[in-house]
Every structure is written in C-alpha cells, then in structure tokens.
Design a protein around this motif. Sequence first.
Motif, short mmCIF file in Angstrom:
data_model
loop_
_atom_site.label_atom_id
_atom_site.label_comp_id
_atom_site.label_asym_id
_atom_site.label_seq_id
_atom_site.Cartn_x
_atom_site.Cartn_y
_atom_site.Cartn_z
N ILE A 69 0.86 -1.19 0.00
CA ILE A 69 0.00 0.00 0.00
C ILE A 69 0.89 1.23 0.00
O ILE A 69 1.81 1.34 0.82
N SER A 70 0.63 2.14 -0.89
CA SER A 70 1.28 3.45 -0.84
C SER A 70 0.28 4.44 -0.25
O SER A 70 -0.90 4.41 -0.58
N SER A 71 0.78 5.31 0.62
CA SER A 71 -0.15 6.13 1.38
C SER A 71 0.46 7.46 1.76
O SER A 71 1.68 7.60 1.89
N THR A 72 -0.40 8.43 1.99
CA THR A 72 -0.01 9.64 2.69
C THR A 72 0.06 9.28 4.18
O THR A 72 -0.45 8.23 4.59
N PRO A 73 0.65 10.14 5.01
CA PRO A 73 0.85 9.77 6.42
C PRO A 73 -0.42 9.52 7.21
O PRO A 73 -0.35 9.06 8.35
N THR A 74 -1.61 9.80 6.65
CA THR A 74 -2.84 9.57 7.39
C THR A 74 -2.97 8.12 7.84
O THR A 74 -3.55 7.84 8.90
N LEU A 75 -2.44 7.20 7.08
CA LEU A 75 -2.55 5.78 7.42
C LEU A 75 -1.80 5.44 8.70
O LEU A 75 -2.15 4.51 9.42
N ALA A 76 -0.76 6.21 9.01
CA ALA A 76 0.06 5.93 10.18
C ALA A 76 -0.56 6.48 11.46
O ALA A 76 -0.09 6.18 12.55
N ALA A 77 -1.61 7.30 11.33
CA ALA A 77 -2.15 8.00 12.49
C ALA A 77 -3.13 7.14 13.27
O ALA A 77 -4.29 7.49 13.46
N GLY A 78 -2.67 5.99 13.72
CA GLY A 78 -3.46 5.21 14.65
C GLY A 78 -4.04 3.92 14.11
O GLY A 78 -4.35 3.02 14.88
N LEU A 79 -4.24 3.79 12.79
CA LEU A 79 -4.84 2.57 12.27
C LEU A 79 -3.88 1.38 12.43
O LEU A 79 -2.69 1.51 12.20
N ASN A 80 -4.44 0.26 12.80
CA ASN A 80 -3.64 -0.94 13.05
C ASN A 80 -3.42 -1.68 11.75
O ASN A 80 -4.17 -2.57 11.38
N LEU A 81 -2.35 -1.32 11.04
CA LEU A 81 -2.07 -1.92 9.73
C LEU A 81 -0.57 -2.13 9.60
O LEU A 81 0.11 -1.42 8.87
N PRO A 82 -0.01 -3.12 10.31
CA PRO A 82 1.44 -3.33 10.26
C PRO A 82 1.89 -4.05 9.00
O PRO A 82 1.10 -4.70 8.32
N ALA A 83 3.20 -3.92 8.69
CA ALA A 83 3.79 -4.55 7.51
C ALA A 83 5.22 -4.96 7.84
O ALA A 83 5.84 -4.41 8.75
N ARG A 84 5.75 -5.92 7.09
CA ARG A 84 7.14 -6.35 7.30
C ARG A 84 8.11 -5.18 7.12
O ARG A 84 9.00 -4.96 7.93
N ARG A 85 7.91 -4.43 6.03
CA ARG A 85 8.82 -3.31 5.76
C ARG A 85 8.01 -2.04 5.53
O ARG A 85 7.05 -2.03 4.76
N VAL A 86 8.40 -0.98 6.20
CA VAL A 86 7.83 0.35 6.00
C VAL A 86 8.88 1.19 5.29
O VAL A 86 10.02 1.28 5.73
N ILE A 87 8.49 1.79 4.18
CA ILE A 87 9.41 2.62 3.39
C ILE A 87 8.95 4.07 3.47
O ILE A 87 7.83 4.40 3.04
#
Length: 713
Positions: A325-343
């Motif tokens: 998933i490519s995203s603006t930083p809104t995805l990081a603001a609390g939603l529980n969506l972890p991944a092996r690698r964050v770029i």
Amino acid sequence: MQIADLPIAPALAACYAEKGIRALYPPQADCVEKGLFEGNNLLIAIPTASGKTLVAEMAMHHHIGRGGKCLYIVPLRALANEKYDDFSGKGVRVGIATGDFDRRDDYLGRNDIIVATSEKVDSLLRNKTNWLSEVSLLVLDEVHLIDSPDRGATLEMVITKLRHKNPAMQIIALSATIGNPESLAGWLDAELIESEWRPVDLREGVYYHGCIHFPDNDRPVERRTKHEDLDLCLDTISENGQCLVFVSSRKNAEAFAKRAAAGLKLESPVLTGYAESIRSKADTDTEKTLAACVAHGAAFHHAGLKKEERRIVEQGFREGAIKVISSTPTLAAGLNLPARRVIIRDYLRFNSGEGMVPIPVREYRQMAGRAGRPHLDPYGESVLIAKGEEMIDELFDCYIEAPAEDVRSQCANEAVICSHILSLIATGFAREHDELTAFMEKTFYAASSESPAILKRAVHRVLEFLRESEMILEVGEWIEPTEYGSLVSRLYLNPWSAERIATTLPRVDGYSDIGLLQLLCTTPDMPTLYVRKNDAYYLDKFIAEHGEELWTEIPWHADEGFERSLKTALLLNDWANELGEEMICERYGVGPGDVYAMVESVNWLIHASRQLAGMFAPELAKSIEEMELRMKHGIRPELLPIVRLRGIGRVRARRLFNNGFTSLDAIRSAGPEKLGRILGQGIAAQIFEQLEGKRDAIGEEPADQQSTLFHFG
C-alpha cells in the motif's frame, strides 16, 4: 505474568486465549504493577504493537465488573470504528459516537464502553449529557495529539472538564511518541510506564544506491527495476512480506501504486473479488485506477477515497492478499495496519507559506512503528530513502537516532480557545472571573508553561470578543451567556464563525444558494479547497456572471482566502444540484472522499445557520432548512418531498421524479406494483409500509441510532 491470574472476567480471558494471548508482554505487566487494577492513573508510552489497547481493555472490563462506565476517546473517526469493532462481542455493551454535535445522545449511556472522538465528547459536555458524570474510567488514545494545532486544545479542554466533573475517575493515557512524557504524566497525576520493548524487533535503516544501511550491518537489495522504492518492495515481497510506502501526496501515492501493480502482476480470485467490489461502485477515474491496482496486489490509501474503499484496501492488506500500500501519512495516524517493511520515501512535505519542510520526528516514528506484524514477521524494517550519499548520516541523526518532539499545549491560542471559553461559561463550569481563571489553571498549558501571563492575556482578549459580540454578559465579576451565546455553544460553532454568519444574514437582500454556501466557506469551521492556476479563469467567470448573488464582499485584488471559499462553495453547489460525482471530482481536482468530507462539514454549518437565522433573520430560515436537506442528499429542490422517505436518496428520487412520481400522493396513487417496476419490489414494499404508518415516521431518525449523512439509493 499470566492473564488467567488477573482480576478480569473469565469471558474476556477466554477471548484472549482463543487468540493465543495467555501472558502479558513486559510493558503490560509493568502497567499492572503500577496500579492498573487499583485505580491509578497511567501514562503508557510504549511502541506501536506493544499491547496498549489490551491494557486499556482489561482495565475497562475491570471497571464494568464493578458497575463502572468507560469512555474511550480517539482522535479520528476511522480509529473510532476500528476500536468499536475491537471491543464488541466480548460480553459488554459498546457504543460509538462521532457526529451530530447538537445532540445529547442519552441513549449512549446505556452502554458500558463508549468510543468517541474528542470533538463529540466536547459536544456532549456542552449539551449537558447526564451519563458523563457516571464515567469511572477515561482512556485517551494517541494522547500526544494534545499538541495538534487543529484539535489539541479540544482534547486538552475535554480532559480538564472531565477531571473537574469526575475527580475520582481513573485515567489511562496511551501514546507511542512523546518527547516529554514526564511533563504530561505530572499533569495527569499519572504513573509513567515507558519502554522500548516491542513484540517484533524493529530495524531502522537508510537505503542508498542498492543497499540498506543499518546501524550494525548493511543489506544489499537486488536491482530489479529502475525504481528504488519498487525494488525495496519487491525485495520484501519475495520473502513473503508486505510493504507500506509513505509518500508526500495523493498523486504520488497513486502513481506508486500503479508502478507496483505493474511490477507485481499478481493474480488471484481473492484479489479479483476485492477489485470487483471497488469497481462495481466506482464513479471516478481514481476509483477505477484503485480497482485495477488491487487486482494485481497493490493499492493506494488516502483521504480522497470513500470510506468503503479504504475499508476494502485495509481488509485486503490484513488478510495478506494485497502486498503493498502506498499512502499519505494519514494511514500511520493510529490505524492498526502493520507490515514487514515500511518505506518512508518522502520525508519532505509541502506546507503552505513554507514550501517543502521536513516531517516531524514524531510523524516518522508513527510510520516506522507500523513495521513488523506480530506473530507473522520475524522482524520489522523501517527504511528511509536517501537522495544522496551525504544524506545517509543526516537521516540517521534527524530521524532514527533523534528523540520525538515535546508535546506542547495549544491553549494559549485565542483563535483556538474562543469556543472553549464560551462553553465553560454556557455550561456553568465557570460563571465568575476567578472560577474561569481557576479552571484554566488546571490545564496542561498552565501546568507546563513558564509564561502563565500569555494564557491570561489570551483569555482576556477572548472575553472581550465574546462581550462585544453579545454572546456573554458581564456584571462585575459575574459572567453569564446570552441566549445567542448559549445557542452558539450548543451548536458547537466557533464563535467567530457564528458572529460572521449572524451579522451577515440580516443584511442580505433575498436568499441565494451560492451566497449562503460561500459565506459558510469563509468561516474558520469550514475546510476549503486549494486553488490551482487553471481555476482562476472559472472563478473570475463566475464572479462576472453571478457576483451579485454572493453575500460577502468581492475583493478587488487576488485574495487566496476568498478564492478558496468560492471554489469550495461552487463544488458544494454542484453537489446540491445533482452534478455527478465523477464530474465534480474532475472539475475540482478532488477525490470522492473529499466531496463527502466537504458536504459533511458544510451540512453542519447549514444546520447551525438555520438556527441562527431563526434568531436573527427568520425570513431566511425556511430556505436554509431546504438547503440543509438538499445538501444532505445532493438533490435539486423538486426532489425534497420524495427524499423524506427512508431508503430514497438522490438516485432513486430522481428516477421516481423522472417517471412522474413527483409527490408522496403520486406514489400512493400508483400502488406498490407499479412502483416496484421502477425501484424493485423490495424497496417498493418498504416505501408503502412507511406511507401506511407501519414503519418509522417519514423523515425521522430512530432515537437510538446516529443519523447517516449520505443516502445514495
């Protein structure tokens, strides 16, 4: 420490056991030892995925078992929905509240756990909702957002009001990123639990020229394409991992997702199903592009998408079908969506008036914290991409090894606290100058600031404005709200917005849709659209042809605020005149999610304007009331009688009207069989149940449900 040994209900322990959770993580055990079940206040500052929510849930069930009531405050509606789902189905009653700012929502008090945004709780306090005095446990998720310029003051004032109202209430504050936790813990009278422990090891590094540089080793990355960010994704996906890629804009998120989909070329029945779910309701090119990407294992995620589309993307990623998933930083603001690698590809972001500026360390930590899926990944990786070799050390210094910024109060900003000062007076929290001063001295600002005089001056200027606008009366030390001030507080309006509306309505010469909408778009409560270069011609053309319909003064020179307000008003006017969603998105350069957000914001302001018109310009009240309903459904005036039926929105209403069903009497006369040939027999049966009085009254909301903004049927 074993969960079976803790003072929680067996049913909750059984729920955890089914998920394989039988023992506490070390930071969770620290919380128990610091008095979690003894009623102590706690500030829990531990990394993402270290189990903060489980700690809060155990405490809530402990309170419920003793007859208590729990309030769980979140910063975002999306997070409220996620927590509501997390807490439901475990033997307690869970409610959720995020909208309708002038409702008491007494029905929520029937629940054991109420999940709400800070703005909704503030509104409940202003409307004197009785059950708030029964709250025995307050949980504050993402408490570091107390320093958010947009909503931090609201969170701070809500905490201060609830502590004032319920002195014995336990507080559990949660955060992963606080630079000065001691200061915040001191204000909350809380035990501080700090830890760097994570269930999955986090490796933070910087990528440059085919290699990830970690503090203790380097990891080469095979070059498979011409794009470094895509190579980093393919490297992880080849090892059965997933990736989140954070970029600076929606356009960049969409562009990367298209490249990733072309590079992955995955196919499966599951992906096809997700893609078809999106495509079946797609009205815009953005949505069709998302469906095409999802079909091949990639997606983008930002606020321009519909909620349902974001939900599908999140579900597909959690289930492992969508790989990146490519995203603006809104995805990081609390939603529980972890991944092996964050770029973290883009660590510069455009700020109006400043140009491209570095993102805060706290924002980096929110993104990096998403790396590593518990029970799935042996480790998590957070990778910044350096633009040049000299940037490697700089990125280590500025982000990986840098502490998070301190949390600072926003309560000295008079533009922010004006609404809160009025609410303190209107709700009786403070009716004398000394009481107001004493209350403000309980805020985080007063507890952490070295300049209390700044807050006093801000409060003085706010009182001066409220007095001059006739929202309050002062008699010596005594302060009380006027009828106008009480209404503004209940409506959850910024007093400056209310004053702009209340002073304009009596001066206008006749009602105008665009006049009302553009006025509302000039208020502090209304977010507005950016104006592009090619918008200028169309804005000027509108002013030349329809300028006399506007209710605010047209500036003689370029004025960004005016242009933004007019562009936003034109979008809203198009929506209320049934322009198609695809055309609106194309014309204004927005996504479907933006349209919904704009409509939701302005509909609340239209509702508030109708109330103010009743007080200051009664001759406009009926027209504004009609616009409120038109905006809610996105319809022209002739459809108003029909959309009062439940289950009838802009699409079905227009279909009925075009087939000659222009009123409720016409629908009654036709009978269910004829109506069924147009809408389907099931919908027709529901409509006639309403017309015959067998269902809820036409146009009314059930007392135990929140209203829904959009009715597309």
